[in-house]
Design a protein around this motif. Sequence first.
Motif, mmCIF file in Angstrom:
data_model
loop_
_atom_site.group_PDB
_atom_site.id
_atom_site.type_symbol
_atom_site.label_atom_id
_atom_site.label_comp_id
_atom_site.label_asym_id
_atom_site.label_seq_id
_atom_site.Cartn_x
_atom_site.Cartn_y
_atom_site.Cartn_z
ATOM 1 N N GLY A 188 0.795 -1.220 0.000
ATOM 2 C CA GLY A 188 0.000 0.000 0.000
ATOM 3 C C GLY A 188 0.831 1.275 0.000
ATOM 4 N N ASP A 189 2.132 1.159 0.198
ATOM 5 C CA ASP A 189 2.988 2.346 0.200
ATOM 6 C C ASP A 189 3.134 2.902 -1.212
ATOM 7 O OD1 ASP A 189 3.442 2.373 2.902
ATOM 8 O OD2 ASP A 189 5.421 1.427 2.791
ATOM 9 N N GLY A 190 3.022 4.212 -1.318
ATOM 10 C CA GLY A 190 3.288 4.895 -2.570
ATOM 11 C C GLY A 190 4.790 5.017 -2.756
ATOM 12 N N LEU A 191 5.263 4.750 -3.975
ATOM 13 C CA LEU A 191 6.694 4.788 -4.273
ATOM 14 C C LEU A 191 6.938 5.639 -5.509
ATOM 15 C CD1 LEU A 191 7.349 0.948 -3.993
ATOM 16 C CD2 LEU A 191 7.621 2.644 -2.191
ATOM 17 N N GLU A 192 8.173 6.094 -5.615
ATOM 18 C CA GLU A 192 8.602 6.770 -6.840
ATOM 19 C C GLU A 192 10.003 6.296 -7.168
ATOM 20 O OE1 GLU A 192 10.357 10.986 -5.129
ATOM 21 O OE2 GLU A 192 8.308 10.937 -5.880
ATOM 22 N N ASP B 63 14.120 8.539 -11.478
ATOM 23 C CA ASP B 63 13.129 9.360 -12.168
ATOM 24 C C ASP B 63 11.918 9.508 -11.252
ATOM 25 O OD1 ASP B 63 11.297 10.598 -13.786
ATOM 26 O OD2 ASP B 63 11.375 9.113 -15.397
ATOM 27 N N SER B 64 11.798 10.657 -10.608
ATOM 28 C CA SER B 64 10.715 10.871 -9.643
ATOM 29 C C SER B 64 9.345 10.959 -10.304
ATOM 30 C CB SER B 64 10.977 12.119 -8.793
ATOM 31 O OG SER B 64 11.013 13.267 -9.619
ATOM 32 N N ASP C 114 15.108 -1.696 -4.666
ATOM 33 C CA ASP C 114 16.261 -0.792 -4.593
ATOM 34 C C ASP C 114 16.129 0.369 -5.576
ATOM 35 O OD1 ASP C 114 17.454 -2.287 -2.618
ATOM 36 O OD2 ASP C 114 18.775 -3.374 -3.985
ATOM 37 N N ASP C 115 15.268 0.225 -6.576
ATOM 38 C CA ASP C 115 15.087 1.266 -7.583
ATOM 39 C C ASP C 115 14.003 2.280 -7.205
ATOM 40 O OD1 ASP C 115 17.027 0.018 -9.128
ATOM 41 O OD2 ASP C 115 15.560 -1.199 -10.215
ATOM 42 N N PHE C 116 13.412 2.126 -5.988
ATOM 43 C CA PHE C 116 12.298 2.980 -5.579
ATOM 44 C C PHE C 116 12.496 3.495 -4.161
ATOM 45 C CE2 PHE C 116 10.859 0.097 -8.800
ATOM 46 C CZ PHE C 116 10.115 0.905 -9.631
ATOM 47 N N LYS C 117 11.806 4.614 -3.875
ATOM 48 C CA LYS C 117 11.801 5.151 -2.516
ATOM 49 C C LYS C 117 10.363 5.519 -2.152
ATOM 50 C CE LYS C 117 12.808 9.843 -4.046
ATOM 51 N NZ LYS C 117 13.713 10.968 -3.974
#
Length: 86
Positions: A24-28, A32-33, A63-66
């Motif tokens: 459920g967490d939103g990631l970017e 590339d945000s 690892d490609d997202f935050k």
Amino acid sequence: KYTYIEAAAKVAEWEKAKEEIKVGDGLEGIYDSNVKCVATNLYPSNMAYLVFDDGTAGMHELDDFKKTGRHMDIDSFLKQIRGEQE
């Protein structure tokens, strides 16, 4: 109430839990945000099934997202689809 070492350990534990990605967490994207998605299922080895804002979906390495700080309650939505009661 706590010694410095105990307090530092509690803060470190809290920060780690805060960074942990949950369903459920939103990631970017970290590179590339403009890449936005939500985690719908988590797997071992730091992998997750992600649904993107354009409707596409797939398995990706986390690892490609935050985290964006946003969270969607998709767990209850998925339970409704499966016909489960809360």
